[in-house]
Scaffold this motif. Sequence first.
Motif, mmCIF file in Angstrom:
data_model
loop_
_atom_site.group_PDB
_atom_site.id
_atom_site.type_symbol
_atom_site.label_atom_id
_atom_site.label_comp_id
_atom_site.label_asym_id
_atom_site.label_seq_id
_atom_site.Cartn_x
_atom_site.Cartn_y
_atom_site.Cartn_z
ATOM 1 N N UNK A 226 0.852 -1.189 0.000
ATOM 2 C CA UNK A 226 0.000 0.000 0.000
ATOM 3 C C UNK A 226 0.885 1.235 0.000
ATOM 4 N N UNK A 227 0.475 2.256 -0.724
ATOM 5 C CA UNK A 227 1.282 3.466 -0.865
ATOM 6 C C UNK A 227 1.662 4.059 0.482
ATOM 7 N N UNK A 228 0.731 4.092 1.412
ATOM 8 C CA UNK A 228 0.982 4.695 2.714
ATOM 9 C C UNK A 228 1.873 3.861 3.628
ATOM 10 N N UNK A 229 2.156 2.613 3.223
ATOM 11 C CA UNK A 229 2.975 1.741 4.070
ATOM 12 C C UNK A 229 4.406 1.576 3.548
ATOM 13 N N UNK A 230 4.730 2.289 2.469
ATOM 14 C CA UNK A 230 6.051 2.128 1.863
ATOM 15 C C UNK A 230 7.179 2.500 2.820
ATOM 16 N N UNK A 231 7.008 3.611 3.522
ATOM 17 C CA UNK A 231 8.076 4.070 4.413
ATOM 18 C C UNK A 231 8.348 3.057 5.510
ATOM 19 N N UNK A 232 7.290 2.552 6.129
ATOM 20 C CA UNK A 232 7.468 1.549 7.189
ATOM 21 C C UNK A 232 8.100 0.272 6.641
ATOM 22 N N UNK A 233 7.737 -0.092 5.412
ATOM 23 C CA UNK A 233 8.280 -1.313 4.824
ATOM 24 C C UNK A 233 9.776 -1.169 4.531
ATOM 25 N N UNK A 234 10.170 -0.046 3.962
ATOM 26 C CA UNK A 234 11.585 0.114 3.621
ATOM 27 C C UNK A 234 12.442 0.182 4.882
ATOM 28 N N UNK A 235 11.904 0.802 5.941
ATOM 29 C CA UNK A 235 12.633 0.838 7.216
ATOM 30 C C UNK A 235 12.770 -0.570 7.787
ATOM 31 N N UNK A 246 22.806 1.103 1.254
ATOM 32 C CA UNK A 246 21.613 0.980 0.431
ATOM 33 C C UNK A 246 21.396 2.282 -0.332
ATOM 34 N N UNK A 247 21.231 2.179 -1.632
ATOM 35 C CA UNK A 247 20.899 3.327 -2.460
ATOM 36 C C UNK A 247 19.405 3.274 -2.760
ATOM 37 N N UNK A 248 18.690 4.334 -2.380
ATOM 38 C CA UNK A 248 17.235 4.376 -2.531
ATOM 39 C C UNK A 248 16.853 5.475 -3.511
ATOM 40 N N UNK A 316 17.138 0.162 -3.870
ATOM 41 C CA UNK A 316 15.696 0.065 -3.652
ATOM 42 C C UNK A 316 14.988 1.185 -4.408
ATOM 43 N N UNK A 317 14.007 0.814 -5.220
ATOM 44 C CA UNK A 317 13.136 1.790 -5.856
ATOM 45 C C UNK A 317 11.978 2.055 -4.907
#
Length: 431
Positions: A226-235, A246-248, A316-317
């Motif tokens: 989900x778009x709103x969960x991307x930040x929590x997932x990448x962390x 890591x290059x993001x 990571x994209x």
Amino acid sequence: MSFKLLGLSEPLLKAISKKGYETPSPIQAKAIPPILDGYDVLASAQTGTGKTAGFTLPLLHILSETPKEKYRPIRALVLTPTRELAAQVYANVKEYGEFLELRSAVIFGGVNRKPQVANIRQGVDVLVATPGRLLDLINQNLISIKRVEIFVLDEADRMLDMGFLRDIERVMKMMPEKRQNLMFSATFSGDIRKLANGILNNPVKVEATPENTTVEAIAQKVFRVAKGKKTDLIIKLISDGNWKQVLVFTRTKHGANKLCEKMGKAGIKAAAIHGNKSQGARTKALAGFKSGSVSVLVATDIAARGLDIPLLPHVINFELPNISEDYVHRIGRTGRAGANGEAISLVSADETTFLRDIEKLIGKKLPVDILEGFEPDPNASTEPIKQGQGRQNRGGQSRNSKPKTAKTNADGNSSRSGNRNKSRSRNKNRR
């Protein structure tokens, strides 16, 4: 095949050996011989396959074989689209030319020009430059390219993407008609081939790998989220994996800053690199990333090319690029020089079309995973991001708005919307 069999001089072979290289990469083996023989060359190769050395080595060999004048005019010009790429090429020229009596310099916008001019006035054989700063100094009669013998257009497709066609044409008119021309890039579109026809004379075409393919050493994976969960997932991915480098990639400068801030609050040392950052800040962030004091470098597509980070394990994209070819360049920062690497893409519903286009371009379906707690929103729209939300062109206006007048971009380069490739428009924020 060894580098010695390519016909390179002993000082160059000594420098190559010092760097620990023994055998040339495919693009080097194919491109170096015709360049040494004086042919114009049109070369295509994947990012990370050694194409910079593919033109710097023979260029240095040719210049070292010709008599040097008391005052050293600029005899070789390498034109690049971004500061980072210019700095990388210059570093390569310095390293490979360590045992040669040749002088080199680099010029780009965003920094004080006085030291650059002072360096050139001492006499320079090889100049690496971005278009804007080069034309600026030429127009002020501070440098001259009237004696250039070898012209290299590096990352030619990126040049057109960033709106530099008119600048390239102006530079061409300022050089002697009789010269050797080299065009190197990871991809070649129809527009690039058209440009090549106007620059190259009966060129030798070399291609190390099929166009728009990705390096096999890169393990590619997609996480639907989900778009709103991307930040929590990448962390979570970075923290649980204890990833140290890591290059993001984000789509916008604001997004890069925002993600950096949230990573910092989560205890992850992160830095951003994009067009709004000063050259000093960009250099500091990259140095910290390479040294290990910064674990995560968050970048817009200005960093997709020109970043040479040895053995970078993870890319990571955070957001997929609007332009499919940029995916190839982004993930090409890992898996370089034969090393293994991992490329992960976090894909929300509105990026479904982007993902489909990328898979079509690279000719493969990417494996998809979903982590518990980070599931995609089943009710989210799969419509692509609308104009004004990442689909604007690089001048900052939508495709239907009137083109803006010439302005200076983040690299100190003149960029004109009238010359941009309309079918490949992109968001100004991505630079």
